[in-house]
Design a protein around this motif. Structure first.
Motif, PDB file in Angstrom:
ATOM      1  N   ASP A 154       2.883   6.935  -9.019  1.00  0.00           N
ATOM      2  CA  ASP A 154       2.651   7.962  -8.003  1.00  0.00           C
ATOM      3  C   ASP A 154       1.443   7.613  -7.135  1.00  0.00           C
ATOM      4  OD1 ASP A 154       4.815   9.368  -8.943  1.00  0.00           O
ATOM      5  OD2 ASP A 154       3.603  10.799 -10.106  1.00  0.00           O
ATOM      6  N   LEU A 155       0.374   7.138  -7.754  1.00  0.00           N
ATOM      7  CA  LEU A 155      -0.817   6.753  -6.997  1.00  0.00           C
ATOM      8  C   LEU A 155      -0.543   5.575  -6.064  1.00  0.00           C
ATOM      9  CD1 LEU A 155      -3.609   7.086  -9.710  1.00  0.00           C
ATOM     10  CD2 LEU A 155      -3.262   8.539  -7.711  1.00  0.00           C
ATOM     11  N   VAL A 156       0.215   4.606  -6.550  1.00  0.00           N
ATOM     12  CA  VAL A 156       0.563   3.441  -5.722  1.00  0.00           C
ATOM     13  C   VAL A 156       1.398   3.884  -4.523  1.00  0.00           C
ATOM     14  CG1 VAL A 156       1.928   1.314  -5.689  1.00  0.00           C
ATOM     15  CG2 VAL A 156       0.342   1.747  -7.556  1.00  0.00           C
ATOM     16  N   GLU A 157       2.360   4.756  -4.763  1.00  0.00           N
ATOM     17  CA  GLU A 157       3.208   5.246  -3.675  1.00  0.00           C
ATOM     18  C   GLU A 157       2.383   6.023  -2.642  1.00  0.00           C
ATOM     19  OE1 GLU A 157       6.316   5.809  -1.257  1.00  0.00           O
ATOM     20  OE2 GLU A 157       6.275   4.520  -3.031  1.00  0.00           O
ATOM     21  N   CYS A 158       1.484   6.848  -3.113  1.00  0.00           N
ATOM     22  CA  CYS A 158       0.603   7.599  -2.210  1.00  0.00           C
ATOM     23  C   CYS A 158      -0.275   6.641  -1.392  1.00  0.00           C
ATOM     24  CB  CYS A 158      -0.257   8.571  -3.007  1.00  0.00           C
ATOM     25  SG  CYS A 158      -1.338   9.585  -1.995  1.00  0.00           S
ATOM     26  N   GLY A 159      -0.795   5.605  -2.044  1.00  0.00           N
ATOM     27  CA  GLY A 159      -1.619   4.615  -1.347  1.00  0.00           C
ATOM     28  C   GLY A 159      -0.828   3.871  -0.284  1.00  0.00           C
ATOM     29  N   ARG A 160       0.396   3.494  -0.601  1.00  0.00           N
ATOM     30  CA  ARG A 160       1.249   2.805   0.377  1.00  0.00           C
ATOM     31  C   ARG A 160       1.544   3.699   1.577  1.00  0.00           C
ATOM     32  NH1 ARG A 160       5.370  -0.008  -3.841  1.00  0.00           N
ATOM     33  NH2 ARG A 160       4.037  -1.773  -4.361  1.00  0.00           N
ATOM     34  N   ARG A 161       1.798   4.959   1.298  1.00  0.00           N
ATOM     35  CA  ARG A 161       2.078   5.905   2.380  1.00  0.00           C
ATOM     36  C   ARG A 161       0.870   6.050   3.304  1.00  0.00           C
ATOM     37  NH1 ARG A 161       2.951  11.043  -0.200  1.00  0.00           N
ATOM     38  NH2 ARG A 161       3.976   9.635  -1.576  1.00  0.00           N
ATOM     39  N   GLU A 162      -0.312   6.182   2.716  1.00  0.00           N
ATOM     40  CA  GLU A 162      -1.530   6.320   3.506  1.00  0.00           C
ATOM     41  C   GLU A 162      -1.813   5.053   4.313  1.00  0.00           C
ATOM     42  OE1 GLU A 162      -3.373   9.050   4.007  1.00  0.00           O
ATOM     43  OE2 GLU A 162      -1.900  10.108   2.802  1.00  0.00           O
ATOM     44  N   LEU A 163      -1.614   3.882   3.704  1.00  0.00           N
ATOM     45  CA  LEU A 163      -1.804   2.624   4.434  1.00  0.00           C
ATOM     46  C   LEU A 163      -0.833   2.511   5.592  1.00  0.00           C
ATOM     47  CD1 LEU A 163      -2.501   0.015   1.637  1.00  0.00           C
ATOM     48  CD2 LEU A 163      -4.062   0.779   3.415  1.00  0.00           C
ATOM     49  N   CYS A 164       0.385   2.962   5.400  1.00  0.00           N
ATOM     50  CA  CYS A 164       1.374   2.935   6.469  1.00  0.00           C
ATOM     51  C   CYS A 164       0.944   3.836   7.625  1.00  0.00           C
ATOM     52  CB  CYS A 164       2.730   3.370   5.932  1.00  0.00           C
ATOM     53  SG  CYS A 164       4.044   3.262   7.141  1.00  0.00           S
TER      54      CYS A 164
END
Length: 95
Positions: free
Chosen positions: A25-35
């Motif tokens: 979940d944290l990785v997915e949230c980080g990817r979304r924010e980076l995008c």
């Protein structure tokens, strides 16, 4: 901690499963924010802000006010008043 830790079929708590899901979940949230950050940077690079910034507006305003003050001083001078008055009189006499 108020999170419920899932229990495996054999009765052992699924601590690793819970940790793996949390990390995912944290990785997915980080990817979304980076995008989102990448999209914002690309937008700013493609369409830079147009117009003057606040400091530039202030400089332009001061310059325009100074120019207007100089024009008013010139128009109020006796030589210009006489010149403008004679131009108006000639225009009225011609008509």
């Amino acid at each position: 901690m108020s999170d419920v830790i899932p229990i495996n079929v054999d009765g052992q708590p699924g601590l690793f499963l819970h940790a793996r899901r949390t990390i995912a979940d944290l990785v997915e949230c980080g990817r979304r924010e980076l995008c989102l950050i990448d999209a914002r940077w690309r937008t700013l690079a493609a369409e830079p802000e147009e117009g003057a910034a606040t400091a530039e507006y202030a400089v332009v305003l001061i310059a325009a006010t100074s120019f207007a003050a100089v024009l008013i001083a010139i128009v109020k001078s006796d030589g210009i008043k006489t010149l403008l008055t004679s131009i108006v009189k000639k225009a009225l006499n011609a008509g």
